[in-house]
Design an enzyme around this catalytic site. Structure first.
Site, short mmCIF file in Angstrom:
data_model
loop_
_atom_site.label_atom_id
_atom_site.label_comp_id
_atom_site.label_asym_id
_atom_site.label_seq_id
_atom_site.Cartn_x
_atom_site.Cartn_y
_atom_site.Cartn_z
CE1 TYR A 183 -11.26 2.51 -0.80
CE2 TYR A 183 -11.67 3.54 1.33
CZ TYR A 183 -10.90 2.72 0.52
OH TYR A 183 -9.78 2.12 1.02
CB CYS A 198 -0.94 0.00 1.20
SG CYS A 198 -1.96 1.47 1.26
CG ASP A 235 -6.19 2.76 -1.24
OD1 ASP A 235 -7.40 2.63 -1.03
OD2 ASP A 235 -5.33 2.41 -0.44
C1 DNO Z 1 -8.31 1.97 4.28
C2 DNO Z 1 -7.81 0.62 4.01
C3 DNO Z 1 -7.70 -0.22 5.27
C4 DNO Z 1 -7.38 -1.66 4.89
C5 DNO Z 1 -7.24 -2.57 6.09
C6 DNO Z 1 -6.81 -3.94 5.67
O1 DNO Z 1 -8.84 2.59 3.44
O2 DNO Z 1 -6.64 0.63 3.28
O3 DNO Z 1 -8.91 -0.18 5.95
O4 DNO Z 1 -8.41 -2.15 4.10
O5 DNO Z 1 -6.33 -2.06 6.97
O6 DNO Z 1 -7.08 -4.82 6.70
#
Ligand code: DNO
Length: 361
Positions: A331, A245, A317
């Site tokens: 989102y 990430c 993301d």
């Molecule tokens: C936020 C996401 C996190 C992710 C969790 C994985 O937007 O990147 O909530 O989904 O940490 O467990």
């Protein structure tokens, strides 16, 4: 690689599967089974129904984000073995239904944390941001309430309202748990579940800490290259992998993401690729995916992924809120769709340049 988007299910998401299907290049979504709590055993029928819903929209269910880990496993309390058994049962049911990727995190109490879910940007959009100076004077309960209030009607993953009622007790449970202990609890968990992952071919992909430093004095163990490398070497099994990430690791300007990608070759099972802008120590804001809008070099990141032969699901993301869209913070459809197009463009360019170079050689 497979281009995907995260989808929060029919009941929670303002974005539909039909809309996602129309984003160029997307063939799958990443989602989870809603209505479950960490520690629950997931019903096989419910998993199958979720998969069928996604497939009926012409998409594949590329992975689960997340199967959340119960706090007793993170703290190493005596009930952890029961919850690990539950986790194993859930994994085997996911495997039976044909799901091969599970994202999870091992963050203590708080999942991703922000101080503002809608910071005004100079381009007229809003984006999520974090400023340690705002968080420092707050207590955890106040932060929780602020996140909920800003999220308005949306449910934020990791900030489920039921956690607020026992937040003090949660902090008590983490007392005395330092980084070494948390790491030992993580490896205990992984060693227990890996045989099931091997049996069903399920890649486990841990999500890094967000932000990549301790918040409220809680231990953080997945924030830096050395910690990630330690994790994959301590439980040295191909199914024990990472969610790369960039927006989480990238919160710390000292994290060299292309270098981290290279170090994790073969163990990156999925990727969240987005940009952010550093505004000062402990202070960042999210932005468009474009390199020029933030502090990360997205071309270098995609090139590093290409170079290690990454072929898992990748997704844009958190996006900005643009064009008046009403959506869950981070989102919405629009800015993430722009992000997808940009990632597609980078990937096509990198792929073709590399083919041309090898044809010439
Ligand atoms: C936020 C996401 C996190 C992710 C969790 C994985 O937007 O990147 O909530 O989904 O940490 O467990």
């Amino acid at each position: 690689m497979q281009i995907t988007m995260r989808w929060f299910g029919t009941s929670y998401d303002s974005v539909t599967l039909a809309q996602i299907r129309q984003v160029p290049g997307i063939t799958g979504v990443i989602t989870t089974l809603y209505g479950t709590k960490p520690g629950d055993v997931w019903e096989r029928e419910a998993i199958a129904a979720m998969k069928a819903e996604v497939e009926a929209a012409g998409l594949s269910l590329a992975g689960i984000e997340s199967v959340n880990v119960h706090d007793a496993i993170k703290t190493g309390e005596p009930e952890r073995d029961t919850y690990i058994d539950h986790y194993i049962t859930t994994l085997s049911r996911l495997g039976e239904v044909g799901i091969s990727l599970v994202c999870y995190n091992f963050m203590a109490i708080f999942d991703w944390t922000r101080s503002d879910l809608a910071k005004q940007r100079s381009d007229g959009s809003t984006a999520m941001s974090y400023d340690q100076r705002i968080i420092d004077p707050m207590d955890p309960e106040a932060l929780f309430k602020a996140m909920q209030a800003q999220a308005q009607q949306y449910s934020l993953a990791g900030w489920e309202p039921e956690r607020l009622s026992h937040i003090k007790r949660l902090f008590e449970r983490y007392q005395g748990i330092d980084e070494e202990q948390l790491f030992a609890n993580l490896t205990y968990f992984l060693k227990a579940i890996i045989p099931t992952c091997e049996q069903y071919g399920i890649n486990m992909a841990i999500h890094p800490d967000d932000p990549a430093w301790p918040v409220f004095g809680l231990p953080r163990i997945i924030s830096r290259k050395e910690q990630l490398v330690r994790l994959i070497t301590t439980v040295d099994n191909p199914y024990n992998g990472v969610t790369l990430c960039t927006g989480s690791l990238g919160t710390n300007p000292h994290n060299d993401i292309p270098d981290i990608i290279t170090a994790l070759k073969g163990r990156i099972h999925c990727a969240h690729v987005r940009n952010l802008r550093h505004n000062g120590p402990g202070n960042f804001e999210e932005c468009a995916h474009l390199s020029a809008d933030g502090s990360l070099d997205m071309f270098a990141i995609m090139k590093a992924l290409y170079a290690i032969g990454f072929d898992g699901p990748i997704r844009p993301d958190h996006g900005r809120a643009i064009w008046g869209e009403q959506a869950m913070p981070g989102y919405g459809l629009y800015d993430r769709a722009l992000g997808v197009c940009y990632l597609n463009g980078l990937w096509e360019g990198i792929t073709k340049m590399s083919h041309n170079a090898s044809n010439k050689a």
